[in-house]
Design an enzyme around this catalytic site. Sequence first.
Site, PDB file in Angstrom:
ATOM      1  N   SER A   1      17.044  20.266 -44.307  1.00  0.00           N
ATOM      2  CA  SER A   1      17.780  19.017 -44.435  1.00  0.00           C
ATOM      3  C   SER A   1      18.262  18.890 -45.870  1.00  0.00           C
ATOM      4  CB  SER A   1      16.868  17.830 -44.089  1.00  0.00           C
ATOM      5  OG  SER A   1      17.444  16.605 -44.493  1.00  0.00           O
TER       6      SER A   1
ATOM      7  N   TYR B   1       8.683  13.420 -45.423  1.00  0.00           N
ATOM      8  CA  TYR B   1       9.828  14.124 -44.853  1.00  0.00           C
ATOM      9  C   TYR B   1      10.483  15.030 -45.893  1.00  0.00           C
ATOM     10  CZ  TYR B   1      14.099  14.953 -42.188  1.00  0.00           C
ATOM     11  OH  TYR B   1      15.152  15.558 -41.507  1.00  0.00           O
TER      12      TYR B   1
END
Length: 270
Positions: free
Chosen positions: A142, A155
Amino acid sequence: MSGIGPKGARVVVTGAGSGIGAATALEFSRRGAEVVICLDIDIERAQQTTASCHGPAAAYRCDVGDSDLLQEIADAVTDTHGPIDIAVNNAGVGMGGPFLEGSAEDWGWLMRVNLDGVANGCRAFGGPMVRGGHGHIVNVASAAAFVMNRDMAPYCASKAAVLALSRCLRADWAGTGVGVSVICPGVINTPIASATRLLGPLAGRQERLQARFRYGHAPENVARAIVGAAQKNQGTVPVGLEAEVAYRISPFLPPPVQALLDRVPIGRIL
């Protein structure tokens, strides 16, 4: 080392029941993959993806965080369909909120999927590739791997670790005939909000989060980047203008500017 094109390839995609994973499976099948293997913890969604594929496809229920189960599936897939040419480790979950609002169980849940799941896939599918001298691994990280945020500590940590793991494996396997790519998408219109834990002041805002994701890039854009990364043997591939810009300029931002951006709370956009 040259990459591996989709035509005639045997491809495995994890998290293929929806979003980026489903779009990737369909893109490979559309481009003539010999067979597409769709792995997902939700077998019904995986079967829906295989039903939409243009060519041969098979679905398996798989919890990528279970290394023994994933290895069993990898062995079964190889026995049934032959050696895998391309493996896409895409399955992932999300988490948002202040770090101290999360428990050790929350941390373990996210890392088990986002990091351990990728490592398990690299081991289960990458091992035979290295021994056979042929193949390509694509790991989906990501833009959060290089854009930090105060409300996304677990995350961001998981995705930064996937980026690091991928770069290390690319160097480690460089002389074996096996390529490794890492894809770093920005904001993508996927159902990830349904697999996201929002903690503390963000709890209960899943619907608002999903509404924001609807303005993101289409998952098909990421799917095309994944196919291209395998075909061209690319290393790190940001997807989306915001991801591309962040990837290029973040190393050069002055520390005070980085600190200011890191402190922007997610709550302001939810």
